[in-house]
Design an enzyme around this catalytic site. Structure first.
Site, short mmCIF file in Angstrom:
data_model
loop_
_atom_site.label_atom_id
_atom_site.label_comp_id
_atom_site.label_asym_id
_atom_site.label_seq_id
_atom_site.Cartn_x
_atom_site.Cartn_y
_atom_site.Cartn_z
N LYS A 299 7.53 -17.52 12.34
CA LYS A 299 7.65 -16.22 11.68
C LYS A 299 9.12 -15.78 11.59
O LYS A 299 10.00 -16.39 12.23
CB LYS A 299 6.82 -15.19 12.45
N ARG B 7 3.95 -18.49 23.02
CA ARG B 7 4.02 -17.03 23.11
C ARG B 7 4.20 -16.58 24.56
O ARG B 7 4.87 -15.58 24.83
CB ARG B 7 2.76 -16.41 22.48
N ARG C 135 -3.51 -23.86 18.59
CA ARG C 135 -3.71 -22.48 19.05
C ARG C 135 -3.46 -22.37 20.55
O ARG C 135 -2.91 -21.39 21.03
CB ARG C 135 -5.15 -22.02 18.74
N PHE D 225 -2.57 -2.01 11.41
CA PHE D 225 -1.22 -2.60 11.47
C PHE D 225 -0.92 -3.49 10.27
O PHE D 225 0.16 -4.10 10.20
CB PHE D 225 -1.05 -3.42 12.76
N THR E 167 -3.01 -14.15 21.01
CA THR E 167 -2.33 -13.30 20.03
C THR E 167 -1.36 -12.32 20.70
O THR E 167 -0.22 -12.16 20.25
CB THR E 167 -3.38 -12.51 19.22
N GLU F 101 -5.18 -22.26 4.22
CA GLU F 101 -3.76 -21.92 4.38
C GLU F 101 -2.85 -23.06 3.93
O GLU F 101 -1.81 -22.82 3.31
CB GLU F 101 -3.49 -21.54 5.85
N HIS G 158 2.72 -18.40 13.74
CA HIS G 158 1.38 -18.33 13.15
C HIS G 158 0.75 -19.71 13.23
O HIS G 158 1.43 -20.72 13.03
CB HIS G 158 1.43 -17.90 11.68
N TYR H 76 -2.39 -12.85 4.95
CA TYR H 76 -3.09 -12.09 5.99
C TYR H 76 -4.24 -11.24 5.40
O TYR H 76 -4.61 -10.23 5.99
CB TYR H 76 -2.10 -11.18 6.72
N ASN I 52 5.31 -11.99 17.69
CA ASN I 52 4.84 -13.11 18.52
C ASN I 52 5.20 -14.48 17.94
O ASN I 52 4.60 -15.48 18.25
CB ASN I 52 3.34 -12.98 18.81
P1 IDP Z 1 -3.13 -14.70 15.50
O1 IDP Z 1 -1.73 -14.69 14.93
O2 IDP Z 1 -3.12 -15.02 16.96
O3 IDP Z 1 -4.07 -15.58 14.71
P2 IDP Z 1 -4.44 -12.42 14.24
O4 IDP Z 1 -5.53 -11.62 14.86
O5 IDP Z 1 -4.81 -13.34 13.14
O6 IDP Z 1 -3.70 -13.21 15.42
O7 IDP Z 1 -3.34 -11.39 13.74
C1 IDP Z 1 -2.29 -11.83 12.91
C2 IDP Z 1 -1.01 -11.21 13.42
O8 IDP Z 1 -1.08 -9.81 13.30
C3 IDP Z 1 -0.71 -11.48 14.89
O9 IDP Z 1 -0.09 -12.73 15.14
C4 IDP Z 1 0.19 -10.32 15.23
O10 IDP Z 1 1.53 -10.60 14.89
C5 IDP Z 1 -0.34 -9.21 14.35
N1 IDP Z 1 -1.22 -8.33 15.13
C6 IDP Z 1 -2.45 -8.62 15.59
N2 IDP Z 1 -2.97 -7.58 16.28
C7 IDP Z 1 -2.02 -6.62 16.24
C8 IDP Z 1 -1.95 -5.29 16.79
O11 IDP Z 1 -2.87 -4.80 17.45
N3 IDP Z 1 -0.81 -4.61 16.55
C9 IDP Z 1 0.23 -5.11 15.83
N4 IDP Z 1 0.20 -6.35 15.30
C10 IDP Z 1 -0.90 -7.11 15.50
MG MG Z 2 -4.84 -15.36 12.81
#
Ligand code: IDP
Ligand code: MG
Length: 181
Positions: A39, A132, A115, A87, A121, A156, A145, A79, A142
């Protein structure tokens, strides 16, 4: 002076051609493929090499890589499954705020295993040793992706790479990584 014999490895040809068949991989096999992105925060924090190093060290193979500065529309489509989340707007702005490094990795269990290498996450819950868990503290920053399942991996990869942008080749260490008893 002693003449040096030509080494066989130096002359060995490396097969390298556009992937035959589906470029999105075959989940559940050694040809499984996953979409991984460093990212914008990973690029700014110069952690791209660290992320690539961990995927290489595991034994998976890099079959596609490019640096892209995503538009807001591209970030939103990537996304789209999170479009109802509070968010989402901030996530799209952040993901399109600078260049990312988009990659496709190939190998046994690279989707789920990728993963696990990434960590959960929220980095506050990520196990030390994961990317992470070791490199970040904030869920919105974080740094990586990764596709979360076979369907998202295929969607994707197709969203970010054309078949011509991915390559199929063999590495010299493959038998040492993939063989079993
Ligand atoms: P992932 O990246 O672990 O697959 P996802 O649930 O797909 O997680 O969410 C995509 C991205 O959205 C996350 O990597 C994170 O950067 C952001 N994100 C997820 N949950 C939150 C939140 O509660 N607050 C702010 N950003 C979030
Ligand atoms: Mg995801």
């Amino acid at each position: 002076m002693t003449a040096t014999a030509a080494t066989s490895w130096a002359a060995a040809p490396v097969a390298c051609k556009a992937a035959a068949g589906s470029h999105t991989g075959v989940p559940g096999t050694a040809k499984e493929r996953t979409f991984i992105a460093c990212k914008p925060d990973a690029v700014q924090r110069k952690q791209v090499g660290e992320i690539i190093k961990r995927f290489e060290a595991k034994g998976w193979k890099l079959v596609g890589l490019k640096m892209v500065h995503p538009s807001e529309a591209k970030a939103a489509s990537h996304y789209s499954d999170l479009s109802t989340k509070p968010f989402f707007g901030g996530l799209v702005k952040f993901f399109s705020s600078g260049p990312i490094v988009a990659m496709v990795w190939e190998g046994t269990n690279c989707i789920k295993g990728g993963r696990m290498l990434m960590g959960t996450t929220n980095p506050l819950d990520s196990t030390p040793g994961s990317i992470r868990g070791d490199l970040c503290v904030q869920v919105g920053r974080n740094i990586i992706h990764g596709s979360d399942g076979p369907e998202s991996a295929q969607a994707e990869i197709a969203n970010w790479f054309t078949p011509e942008e991915l390559v199929e080749y063999t590495t010299v260490d493959e038998q040492w990584v993939m063989s079993n008893n």
